[in-house]
Design an enzyme around this catalytic site. Structure first.
Site, PDB file in Angstrom:
ATOM      1  N   GLY A 177      -0.824   3.849  -1.535  1.00  0.00           N
ATOM      2  CA  GLY A 177      -0.915   4.944  -2.497  1.00  0.00           C
ATOM      3  C   GLY A 177      -0.484   4.506  -3.884  1.00  0.00           C
ATOM      4  N   ARG A 178      -0.543   5.451  -4.839  1.00  0.00           N
ATOM      5  CA  ARG A 178      -0.192   5.109  -6.226  1.00  0.00           C
ATOM      6  C   ARG A 178       1.247   4.629  -6.350  1.00  0.00           C
ATOM      7  NH1 ARG A 178      -3.600   9.728  -7.526  1.00  0.00           N
ATOM      8  NH2 ARG A 178      -1.768  11.072  -7.262  1.00  0.00           N
TER       9      ARG A 178
ATOM     10  N   LYS B 211      -1.920  16.282  -8.680  1.00  0.00           N
ATOM     11  CA  LYS B 211      -0.639  16.663  -8.068  1.00  0.00           C
ATOM     12  C   LYS B 211      -0.816  17.936  -7.246  1.00  0.00           C
ATOM     13  CE  LYS B 211       4.285  17.327  -9.092  1.00  0.00           C
ATOM     14  NZ  LYS B 211       4.696  16.429  -7.996  1.00  0.00           N
TER      15      LYS B 211
ATOM     16  N   HIS C 128       1.764  17.730 -15.282  1.00  0.00           N
ATOM     17  CA  HIS C 128       1.418  16.578 -14.444  1.00  0.00           C
ATOM     18  C   HIS C 128      -0.101  16.431 -14.357  1.00  0.00           C
ATOM     19  CE1 HIS C 128       5.626  16.727 -13.066  1.00  0.00           C
ATOM     20  NE2 HIS C 128       5.439  15.469 -12.704  1.00  0.00           N
TER      21      HIS C 128
ATOM     22  N   GLY D  86       3.507   4.379   2.952  1.00  0.00           N
ATOM     23  CA  GLY D  86       2.400   4.740   2.064  1.00  0.00           C
ATOM     24  C   GLY D  86       2.133   3.699   1.001  1.00  0.00           C
TER      25      GLY D  86
END
Length: 260
Positions: free
Chosen positions: A11-12, A150, A146, A8
């Site tokens: 992704g972030r 999320k 969060h 991944g």
């Protein structure tokens, strides 16, 4: 150099890990995966969408995985088939998906951690010790916050905090409360509340409250960026490489003694 694959990577967390691995002196990026494989070339990374195929050519020693619980189960199985160690920072595991990772860990060493931050794992350790010292005279609650994107709630870290608090106080999963609404009556003495906030771009905040008579103690960890998760994951990757098969967590990585 430890030959490392990141899943991944677009992704972030994947982007954070990519930068940190490239900045490290002892880890070498040898492959990556992405659900958008065409973006890998722009990042200067070799790889593809399927981890198994990447591992077949990368000769990796460790995979760092921050994708999703469902994807991590598949990735753990692929690593087990090829004898590659893993660090999993994904959250949202059910007892069933965690059991599947544990089955793969019979063949390879796996660090499974809901939060790889060194700081937050020290807080988890302290939270349990503080609960033991304070004892039954304090009501214990966990609050987490969060960002709005999320997907799982409560966070894996909040669940881990609740788990260690329950163990420290001699309580069970049945004593955990995840929502309150309406005429709920007085708070049961054994209850441990776990509450969730979502909004904005909050990276992650966790507070354990110990409510006593005439005083309150708060133990808080606030994450201001994702680097501390990545740095902890790299520390775990160094630690797990070459270990015996088994399911480990950050307490093992940090050398904490197991509580009896």
């Amino acid at each position: 150099m430890i030959r490392t694959v990141i899943t991944g990577v677009t992704g972030r967390m994947g982007g954070t890990l990519l930068r940190l691995v490239r900045e490290s002196r002892d880890l070498e990026l040898v492959g990556a995966t992405s659900r958008q494989p065409t973006r890998l070339e722009a990042l200067g990374v070799s790889g593809g969408e399927d981890l198994g195929r990447v591992l077949d050519t990368a000769r990796a020693q460790v995979v760092i995985d921050f994708t999703s619980a469902e994807a991590s189960v598949v990735h753990a199985r692929q690593c087990a088939e090829r004898g590659v160690a893993m660090v999993i920072g994904s959250t949202g595991f059910t007892p069933e998906t965690r059991a599947e990772v544990a089955a793969s860990a019979k063949s390879i060493p796996v660090v499974l951690a809901p939060n790889t931050s060194v700081g937050v794992n020290v807080v988890i350790r302290m939270a349990a010790e503080l609960a033991r010292v304070l004892g039954e005279g304090y009501d214990v609650e966990v609050l987490e916050a969060h960002h709005r994107m999320k997907k799982d709630a409560p966070s894996g870290t909040a669940l881990k905090l609740a788990e260690v608090l329950a163990s420290a106080l001699g309580r069970s999963q049945e004593d955990l409360t995840f929502a309150r609404h309406g005429q709920i009556g007085a708070r049961p003495k054994q209850e441990i509340g776990v509450q969730t906030l979502r909004g904005g771009d909050v990276v992650g905040e966790h507070t354990v409250y110990y409510f006593g008579e005439g005083e309150r103690i708060e133990l808080t960890h606030r994450a201001t960026n994702r680097d501390q998760f990545g740095l902890g994951a790299l520390r775990a990757a160094r630690w797990v490489t070459g270990r015996s098969p088994g399911l480990y967590d950050m307490a093992d990585v940090l050398g904490f003694q197991r509580s009896s």
